[in-house]
Design a protein around this motif. Structure first.
Motif, PDB file in Angstrom:
ATOM      1  N   GLU A  23      34.007  -1.014   2.399  1.00 48.11           N
ATOM      2  CA  GLU A  23      34.845   0.693   2.285  1.00 48.11           C
ATOM      3  C   GLU A  23      35.821   0.975   2.321  1.00 48.11           C
ATOM      4  N   GLN A  24      37.121  -0.252   1.496  1.00 45.88           N
ATOM      5  CA  GLN A  24      38.399   0.293   1.628  1.00 45.88           C
ATOM      6  C   GLN A  24      38.444   0.621  -0.165  1.00 45.88           C
ATOM      7  N   LYS A  26      38.856   2.339  -3.262  1.00 44.06           N
ATOM      8  CA  LYS A  26      39.375   3.657  -3.904  1.00 44.06           C
ATOM      9  C   LYS A  26      37.756   4.306  -4.211  1.00 44.06           C
ATOM     10  N   LYS A  29      36.650   5.509  -0.921  1.00 40.66           N
ATOM     11  CA  LYS A  29      36.663   6.239  -0.094  1.00 40.66           C
ATOM     12  C   LYS A  29      36.656   7.804  -0.539  1.00 40.66           C
ATOM     13  N   GLN A  30      36.900   8.052  -2.233  1.00 44.22           N
ATOM     14  CA  GLN A  30      36.635   9.547  -2.985  1.00 44.22           C
ATOM     15  C   GLN A  30      35.384   9.501  -2.465  1.00 44.22           C
ATOM     16  N   GLU A  33      34.819  11.219   0.886  1.00 42.76           N
ATOM     17  CA  GLU A  33      35.798  12.562   1.003  1.00 42.76           C
ATOM     18  C   GLU A  33      34.740  13.463   0.703  1.00 42.76           C
ATOM     19  N   GLN A 147      31.650   4.423   6.251  1.00 41.08           N
ATOM     20  CA  GLN A 147      32.487   5.185   5.725  1.00 41.08           C
ATOM     21  C   GLN A 147      32.327   6.823   6.436  1.00 41.08           C
ATOM     22  N   THR A 148      31.776   7.974   5.788  1.00 44.92           N
ATOM     23  CA  THR A 148      31.290   8.893   6.044  1.00 44.92           C
ATOM     24  C   THR A 148      30.492   8.857   7.780  1.00 44.92           C
TER      25      THR A 148
END
Ligand code: TXA
Ligand code: MG
Length: 355
Positions: A23-24, A26, A29-30, A33, A147-148
């Motif tokens: 989850e951490q 890049k 994360k991208q 988003e 993450q979302t």
């Protein structure tokens, strides 16, 4: 037009199966988003790569259909990472038999059809009153959903009508310029799409065979429900709308060669014993071919005793074959047992002839 980015997640992170660490990254994360901004992202699952977007946002889901060129009457599967996410998606309670299947097979390659709640927009389910839900087991898929914090509508990440993608390269070759990001998690373990089931009061219908086989489902369901595979022919109006489309098809004509047919005879009889013909056969059949009599090109499908390997490589072989300039592909049938049933289901849909 997008500039399609490819972000890789390392194999050792995937193998460690530590979702919090993934989850951490890049890439996650991208990707998260983008999803939150109503964009689409391709990501690996244990079956095939999916093209995901927020299942609850009409304009996000519309982008999936556009990128794939998918007919909008073909509904999508909604992917979740925690059981609680189900309650927002479905109407009414979860039947006991569904509960048993969830306990046994989630996370994993089983999609279950439920009555849908009003929160799920019509576009996600192609206006059906039902919604297909699955909890994938791939840590990248689970990390992205976590993450979302959103349920993700995700069909296979191929152009509509092409074989499903089992690597990030396959997705790139179909969707380059059409989506902003592909998460590269290497090759998918299973290689064929999930088993899709519909639950009725006394029956469980398998609408699409996959890695979770009828025998596995029967064992869990016990004797309260009959388990049946539904063939397209039995229904004028298809139960699983995806079944009516010619699927998984390479653009070169494909003939399935039955077990008892002789390849050498077929080549001679049809006057196709030349380098424009490709034959894809098991390693066992390959050993018995009289190679000095064959001018057609030959590829090895793998051992008939390793159906999982054949399943994992099937779409890759079909895609690779399509890149070359063959006029015809002949592929040997495999045993209709275990995942071989799903292999033959996909091949039959792609085939132009069975000989
Ligand atoms: O393994 C998989 O299932 C992959 C990965 C990405 O999760 N996804 C996948 O999605 O194969 P797709 O869209 O290529 O296939 C979904 C199938 C289609 O045949 C569709 O018609 C059927 O599921 N389906 C979806 N919602 C349905 C519903 N409410 N009722 C009946 N069939 C449904
Ligand atoms: Mg598909």
């Amino acid at each position: 037009m997008y500039k399609t980015a490819l972000l890789k997640i390392k194999r050792d992170l995937i193998n460690n199966n530590n979702i919090e660490i993934i989850e951490q990254t890049k890439a996650i994360k991208q990707a998260a988003e983008l999803i939150v901004e109503n964009e689409v992202v391709a990501f690996p699952t244990e079956t095939v790569y999916g093209l995901g977007a927020n299942a609850l946002q009409e304009k996000a889901v519309l982008k999936i259909f556009e990128a794939k060129g998918r007919p909008t009457d073909n509904p999508l599967i909604v992917h979740i990472s925690r059981r609680e996410q189900l309650f927002k998606l479905i109407k009414g309670c979860i039947l006991k038999v569904a509960d048993k299947l969830i306990d046994e097979f989630w996370p994993g390659p089983l999609t279950i059809i439920f009555k849908k709640s009003s929160q799920v927009p019509q576009i996600t389910t192609a206006s059906l009153e039902t919604v297909a839900v699955r909890m994938p087991s791939h840590p990248i898929a689970l990390a992205l959903i976590n993450q979302t914090e959103l349920p993700l509508a995700a069909p296979s990440a191929n152009s509509s009508g092409f074989p499903s993608p089992t690597s990030a390269e396959h997705v790139y070759s179909d969707l380059n310029g059409k989506i902003p990001l592909i998460i590269d998690g290497g090759i998918c373990d299973i290689g064929l799409e999930s088993t899709v089931v519909e639950i009725q009061s006394e029956q469980v219908n398998i609408l699409r065979p996959g890695a979770i086989t009828m025998e596995m489902i029967k064992k869990v369901v016990g004797n309260t429900h009959l388990v049946k595979t539904i063939n397209l022919k039995e229904h004028v109006k298809p139960k699983s709308p995806g079944m009516k489309y010619k699927h998984y098809s390479p653009s070169t004509p494909l003939w399935i060669v039955k077990k008892n047919s002789s390849i050498t005879k077929i080549l001679k009889k049809n006057n196709i014993n030349n380098e424009k013909t490709l034959i894809i056969v098991s390693s066992e059949t390959l050993q018995n071919l009289k190679l000095n009599q064959i001018k057609a090109r030959i590829k090895n499908l793998g051992s008939i005793n390793d159906l999982n390997y054949i399943a994992k490589n099937l779409f890759k072989i079909l895609r690779e074959s399509d890149l070359e300039d063959f006029k015809l592909i002949l592929i040997e049938e495999v045993s209709q047992k275990d995942i071989g049933i799903a292999v033959m289901n996909r091949l039959t849909k792609a085939a132009t002839k069975i000989i």
